[in-house]
Design a protein around this motif. Sequence first.
Motif, PDB file in Angstrom:
ATOM      1  N   GLY A  16      51.937  40.103  42.783  1.00 33.91           N
ATOM      2  CA  GLY A  16      50.548  39.647  42.823  1.00 33.91           C
ATOM      3  C   GLY A  16      50.407  38.133  42.862  1.00 33.91           C
ATOM      4  O   GLY A  16      49.304  37.625  42.954  1.00 33.91           O
ATOM      5  N   ARG A  46      45.731  43.128  39.003  1.00 34.70           N
ATOM      6  CA  ARG A  46      45.487  41.886  38.256  1.00 34.70           C
ATOM      7  C   ARG A  46      44.946  42.168  36.860  1.00 34.70           C
ATOM      8  O   ARG A  46      44.072  41.447  36.361  1.00 34.70           O
ATOM      9  CB  ARG A  46      44.487  40.988  38.981  1.00 34.70           C
ATOM     10  N   ASP A  76      44.857  32.124  49.671  1.00 39.75           N
ATOM     11  CA  ASP A  76      45.739  31.528  48.664  1.00 39.75           C
ATOM     12  C   ASP A  76      47.222  31.493  49.038  1.00 39.75           C
ATOM     13  O   ASP A  76      47.984  30.831  48.343  1.00 39.75           O
ATOM     14  CB  ASP A  76      45.552  32.174  47.282  1.00 39.75           C
ATOM     15  N   ARG A 134      37.306  33.869  40.880  1.00 37.36           N
ATOM     16  CA  ARG A 134      36.672  32.852  41.714  1.00 37.36           C
ATOM     17  C   ARG A 134      35.192  33.188  41.950  1.00 37.36           C
ATOM     18  O   ARG A 134      34.317  32.332  41.809  1.00 37.36           O
ATOM     19  CB  ARG A 134      37.410  32.762  43.054  1.00 37.36           C
ATOM     20  N   GLU A 192      29.964  36.780  50.562  1.00 34.88           N
ATOM     21  CA  GLU A 192      29.956  35.369  50.172  1.00 34.88           C
ATOM     22  C   GLU A 192      29.009  34.558  51.043  1.00 34.88           C
ATOM     23  O   GLU A 192      28.499  33.524  50.617  1.00 34.88           O
ATOM     24  CB  GLU A 192      31.377  34.794  50.252  1.00 34.88           C
ATOM     25  N   TYR A 205      45.566  37.621  51.760  1.00 27.22           N
ATOM     26  CA  TYR A 205      46.045  36.427  51.058  1.00 27.22           C
ATOM     27  C   TYR A 205      45.889  35.155  51.887  1.00 27.22           C
ATOM     28  O   TYR A 205      46.506  34.146  51.593  1.00 27.22           O
ATOM     29  CB  TYR A 205      47.517  36.597  50.658  1.00 27.22           C
ATOM     30  N   LYS A 207      42.113  39.814  42.749  1.00 20.41           N
ATOM     31  CA  LYS A 207      42.566  38.423  42.796  1.00 20.41           C
ATOM     32  C   LYS A 207      41.436  37.460  43.139  1.00 20.41           C
ATOM     33  O   LYS A 207      41.553  36.265  42.921  1.00 20.41           O
ATOM     34  CB  LYS A 207      43.727  38.275  43.768  1.00 20.41           C
ATOM     35  N   GLU A 208      40.321  37.972  43.706  1.00 17.08           N
ATOM     36  CA  GLU A 208      39.189  37.103  44.016  1.00 17.08           C
ATOM     37  C   GLU A 208      38.157  37.090  42.886  1.00 17.08           C
ATOM     38  O   GLU A 208      37.241  36.276  42.891  1.00 17.08           O
ATOM     39  CB  GLU A 208      38.485  37.572  45.304  1.00 17.08           C
TER      40      GLU A 208
END
Lengths: 524, 274
Positions: free
Chosen positions: B38, A305, B232, A252, A236, B229, A248-249
């Motif tokens: 999750g 996910r 978030d 984004r 990033e 995590y 989960k990223e």
Amino acid sequence: MVRQKICVVFWCICLGILLSCTQSTDKQTLVMRLGAEPSMLNPILSTDAPSSSVNGYIFNGLLKVNEKMELVPDLAEKYTVSEDGRRLVFYLKKNVKWHDGVPFTASDVVFTFDKILDSNTNTVRRSDYIINGEPIGFEAVGDYEIRITLPSPFAPLLNRLTMGIIPKHIFNSEDINISEFNRKPIGTGPFVFQRWETSQFVLLTQNLDFFDKKPTIETVLLKIIPDNNTALVSFEKEEIYSSGIPGKEFPRISESSLFQTFQYYDLAYTYLGFNLKNPLFSMPDIRQAIAMAINKKSIVDGILRGYGTPAHLPTSPEMWTYPKRSFSYDFDPEGAKSLLKEAGFVMNSRTGIFEKNGDPFQFKIITNKGNKDREKAAEIIQGNLKDIGIDVSLQLMEWSSFIAIVNSDQDPKDYDAVILGWSLGLDPDGYSIWHSSQYPKGFNFIGYQNETVDRFLELGRVTMDRDKRQGIYQTIYDEIAKDVPYVFLYYPESLVGINHRVKGLSEAGPTGLFNPIENIYIEE
Amino acid sequence: MTGKVWFSFIYLGGLTVLALLVPFFNFDPTQIDESLIGRPQAPSFAHWFGTDELGRDILLRSIYGSRISLMVGFVSVGISICIGVIVGVLSGFIGGRVDFLVMRVLDTLMALPTLFLILIIQVMLEPSIFNVMVVIGVTSWMGVARLVRAEVLSMKERVFVTACRARGIVERKILFKHIVPHTLNPIIVAAMLGMGGAILIESVLSFLGLGVQPPHASWGNMLENSLGYLRDAPWMALIPGVLITLTVLSLNFLGDGLWLLLDPKARERDVIHT
């Protein structure tokens, strides 16, 4: 006053160092990540992914896999196959030079395969070139022709000929297992090895004498970053140009205009494997009950996910042998309980755990530490099995001690169950994983034994016809799925992010994106 | 006794009571909530400390984690005190060559990097909480031994010991009846500080995956879990982190407080300072 001057000089020096540091990353430099320290930069000895990805820049095989997963000539100009499929002739390119300037010839090719077949070489590749106990013959005719003779037809052969060719003139007088050239390789590939700083980076530069289309990229810097979170942060910050992205990223990162993102299925699956030599797992019904108790969908949806699919077969949806319909045990905890009861287990209402002859049904799952998806999947499986009355404990192990248990020569091996994954080759041949001869030494570490599967695996290797092979492998898949030696958990989807400045990428796929490397360039 | 000592006392007391009582209620800290996998939930009325990445209640896991931490603290310090006192008393009381030899061995052991020693032992043994306690105990008694030896050395030169000898009391009796009880104060203080250290080491081991194995909760592995995590669900890292800090800090404060309370010389100094 003097002190102030010293200060100013000091800061100028610091600034100068800073500026010179940042300069190295402009122009056509591709900065990539290696997930671990490479072990050896020698394609016939190394087995780990970081080494192979470095070797891919430096070495060439007779054939290569293109972005469409097809086999095309690389060091070879062309090749012919005889009617019976047992004799092949390869005609080599004539303008190829090693990175040290020595011309490449047929003797290098013969040398490479002789070294693999030589029992003094520490390589796991040997069985890839031996068919039913007989080695494949490699013979040089003149400087630019190779004759390959097979004891019987062998379908995976062409895939095996993508093995990187190593220079005879370098290794001829050395012990290949400990040669210093395994740390400073010489190849024929588009990039020349420059430096390898342990636990920091590997540096490669463009090969100006490359025999094929020369790459636009001038320098490849491969940074060694073992931790996934650190790699994502560097990505990033645009310090590396490519990185795997956790599920989960992914949304984004996808939204950012700085990055291009890709998702595709790799040729891979993750599984829970039973030690079949353990009396607890000798009955197929018990394994089936465990398979039915595991909620694969909650693993895929919660942990991945949704970037993946529940798995039922020892292959991948991307493989051409993947059947349209397949046999599967679906999630059914009640059914699992009744299977256990039929197998003679009795529920102990006090502990909530099934028992047989007073022994509670308990076992331990081991997996390697560091792969978060596997660790979390293990915890979900543990919860699923507790719900139906099986007491599972988990142990996360460091990779080398984990592999030492799985690969040990002893019979039976010292574990109950493992969570692991396989990355598959392009050929569907599963001989090394499923054939009973590959236990206790070999990849069949669970001790799977099924005569039908053995027979079809042997048949699959010597059958050349694609349609026939498809039928053979479907039989094998069905047979294995019914036996449940593994509970197949999921086919993970690869999620990859690439910096927006990197252009010339090919379509995403198991062999795609940076293949061919010659097309890649960095936009200023 | 200052405010921070009272705070430490109440905090540790409360934590101990919770840790002791929680198994009597029918809660399961490993219970996964499939609908929340999750998606960690922020602290709310239903889950005071929120939930983790598998939908498990963090409050419950923290309390179960405190059981592990306190147990590791007590047991490993118990082991290290036992070994330390025996070695220290004998070495100090016998004196001479034995003392010299024992002290050199101690110096050698103290020079070993304890954490790495523990890591190596844990990699070789199967990771279990029992091993963690024993390994910490066996590798951390050297400080106690030195402390006790110093105390015994000064005690045995005191007049009351000479008086005992003059009255013909046997040496063994002098040692256990008259000298050892006088060394108790520094031992208690060292134990408090040692517990803080042991809890930290356990957290480090669990963080590295060599301590408590999942799905069982310990503050260390809860912290490790939270790594992916941080962006978030920061409470997943914050809660075990704060608990570790508070507990270790409280033990140190309590150790200091006890030292002031038990050691008259320290109290005098304290009075002079203030």
